[in-house]
Design a protein around this motif. Structure first.
Motif: not given
Length: 573
Positions: A264, A334, A341, A358, A390
């Motif tokens: 994040d 990130r 990534d 994610c 995700f």
């Protein structure tokens, strides 16, 4: 050609990518082109597309977005002043930065009249001061901006030695900057930077080389955070009760042997409900500032709430309790490029993360990112895999039609439901959604200074950004019962034990197997093992689409044929 002239030429080239070709008659009467300079070979034609999830995705010239390279030692403030003062640019936002802030993706508040006008404005930016170079960005058909750095990601076919590509890279005037072995990839630089034409041409030439699965620019992206707008206050942690966490905590509250990675935007690691935990991994890393401190920057308000939902410490007399309060925490801040990534996903997998959360996403992921996700989900933990989760997104669209990263078959896509188990109106949907989780008006950790609230806890976090870590924490509890359990088995249990989503069509579900039921999943995981054909196939690395080998470039058959199974209390102190 000097850098200034080159940037201008490239900007105009981008603007003409989608123009129709001249007729044969016109070509016959046009004067012959000037021969190329003797010092450089003629460049290959710049492509107007890249490959994402088995599909060719057209790139359109942008009238609003720029990629900007800062001069060595220049400050961000100086660069912003230069952009603000430049004719045709003016007010703007920094949407993403990479390489310790040396590369910026800039969104202008006002569109340029056309792409050549933006190219001309970019031409004027480098003035020997704060900005070294600038070039227009491009965007995908759905409007997602992609900054063009000077680098390309080259993904090799299985069994091919990446070193075999070195002679061709040198012959094309590039250089190999870095190997990314986890994804069988190389990071390759074009000769000049940032140079849209050069890096696109380099990627196109390398894509055609024997042994190369794909090659694409190392796009600079402004990944969409998947947090819905603030909603009215709900009872504190209603989402944990709705997911039936209290009924699970008598069995397990997690284990420090189980590692949850959160990718994040940065974290308040001194927070009273995050810092004092049994284990924070030594593999923590900041892919934006390139150091071992993934603490939140001044604008990082997302990672701390996400981490709190999954991992906040329980029974400490303070604040809230996460879904897996005793699990280990691997914070990874990130960066902004595809390679960032890829490296973050690889670091989580190589650190032995059981779960990778994610709560962000974008459409049209590149092959390099897809391959890194596949490797993590399939090969991490000695072949047992990591459960990659995700957020499905908050645009109210179908993730399959949007070609969203959450629709990849190796990841778990999470939609959001409300207190009544009905889907939130803003939540994305689709046949590739795997699970839903309660979200909206969520009480969670917040940056102690800054963030959403005046204090260390937020009341209004939510959307699928909040739903994903509910599932991540639930998965952590299941892994805690057996840290050697394959990720495919944890996924199967979570899906098999989920509760129905109100209003979903059981014959063609748009919200996966249902709303996660933590208590039921923990009860099943704590009981005797049951054989699962899904787990057997996943453990063997078999594609769910006949004839599509695992590791291929996500052919559309594999993309569409994801295997799915049919669908005393203790409160934390």
């Amino acid at each position: 050609m000097d850098r200034t002239s080159l940037v201008a030429s490239i900007g105009l080239l981008i603007a003409l990518w989608l123009s129709p070709p001249p007729s044969h008659a016109a070509a016959a009467t046009a004067p012959p082109p000037a021969p190329p300079a003797a010092t450089a070979p003629p460049p290959a034609p710049a492509p107007a597309a890249f490959v994402s999830m088995g599909r060719r995705v057209e790139l359109h010239p942008s009238r609003r977005w720029l990629t900007v390279e800062l001069a060595p030692g220049a400050s961000l403030d100086a660069a912003r002043r230069r952009i603000a003062a430049a004719p045709g640019l003016g007010a703007h936002q920094i949407a993403a930065s990479a390489r310790r802030g040396g590369e910026l993706l800039v969104r202008l508040d006002r569109e340029a009249p056309d792409a050549p006008a933006l190219a001309a404005a970019a031409l004027a930016l480098p003035d020997g001061g704060a900005i070294a170079a600038a070039t227009p960005a491009v965007h995908t058909p759905d409007g997602q901006p992609l900054g063009l750095t000077a680098r390309a990601v080259v993904v090799m076919s299985p069994g091919v030695d990446p070193a075999s590509l070195a002679p061709l890279v040198r012959a094309l005037g590039g250089r190999i900057d870095e190997a990314l072995p986890f994804a069988r990839a190389l990071l390759v630089s074009a000769a000049r930077a940032p140079d849209a034409g050069a890096v696109l041409a380099l990627a196109e030439r390398l894509r055609a080389a024997p042994g190369v699965l794909d090659a694409h620019p190392d796009f600079l992206r402004a990944a969409g955070r998947r947090r819905a707008p603030s909603d009215p206050l709900f009872p504190e942690q209603w989402y944990a009760a709705r997911a039936r966490l209290p009924d699970a905590l008598d069995t397990t509250a997690g284990s420090a042997r189980v590692l949850l990675a959160v990718l994040d935007d940065g974290f308040d690691l001194d927070h009273e409900d995050l810092g004092g935990r049994p284990r924070i991994s030594a593999d923590a890393w900041d892919f934006a500032d390139l150091d071992a401190d993934p603490s939140a920057g001044s604008l990082d308000d997302h990672g701390t709430p996400v981490a709190g939902i999954a991992l906040a410490v329980a029974d400490n007399g303070r604040g809230i309790a996460g879904l897996c309060p005793r699990c280990g925490f691997l914070p990874l801040r990130r960066g902004a490029t595809d390679a960032d990534d890829m490296k973050a996903i690889a670091r989580a997998a190589e650190a032995g993360a059981h779960v990778i959360n994610c709560s962000w996403g974008y459409t049209f992921p590149s092959t390099g990112v897809v391959e890194a996700l596949r490797a993590a989900a399939q090969d991490a933990r000695g072949g047992r895999g990591a459960l990659v989760i995700f957020a499905a997104g908050n645009e109210g669209v179908d993730i399959d039609e949007a070609f969203d990263i959450s629709a990849l078959p190796k990841v778990v896509a999470v939609a959001a439901t409300g207190p009544d188990d009905a889907p939130l109106a803003s939540s994305n949907r689709g046949r590739s959604v795997d699970l839903a989780a309660p979200a909206g008006g969520m009480r969670t950790t917040d940056r102690t200074i800054g963030g959403f609230a005046a204090g260390p806890y937020a009341r209004s976090f939510g959307g699928t950004s909040g739903a994903a870590p509910v599932v991540a924490g639930a998965a952590g509890l299941l892994f805690s019962l057996d840290p050697e359990r394959p990720a495919a088995e944890v996924r199967e249990i979570l899906e098999r034990t989920a509760a129905p989503v109100v209003g979903d069509d059981a014959a063609a579900p748009a919200y996966g197997s249902g709303r996660v039921d933590v208590a039921r999943a923990v009860a099943v995981a704590a009981g005797p093992r049951e054989p699962s054909s899904t787990c057997a196939l996943a453990a063997a690395g078999t594609s769910s689409a006949p004839g599509v080998p695992t590791g291929a470039l996500l052919g559309l058959a594999a993309f569409a044929a994801l295997l799915r199974p049919t669908a005393a209390r203790r409160l934390p102190g």
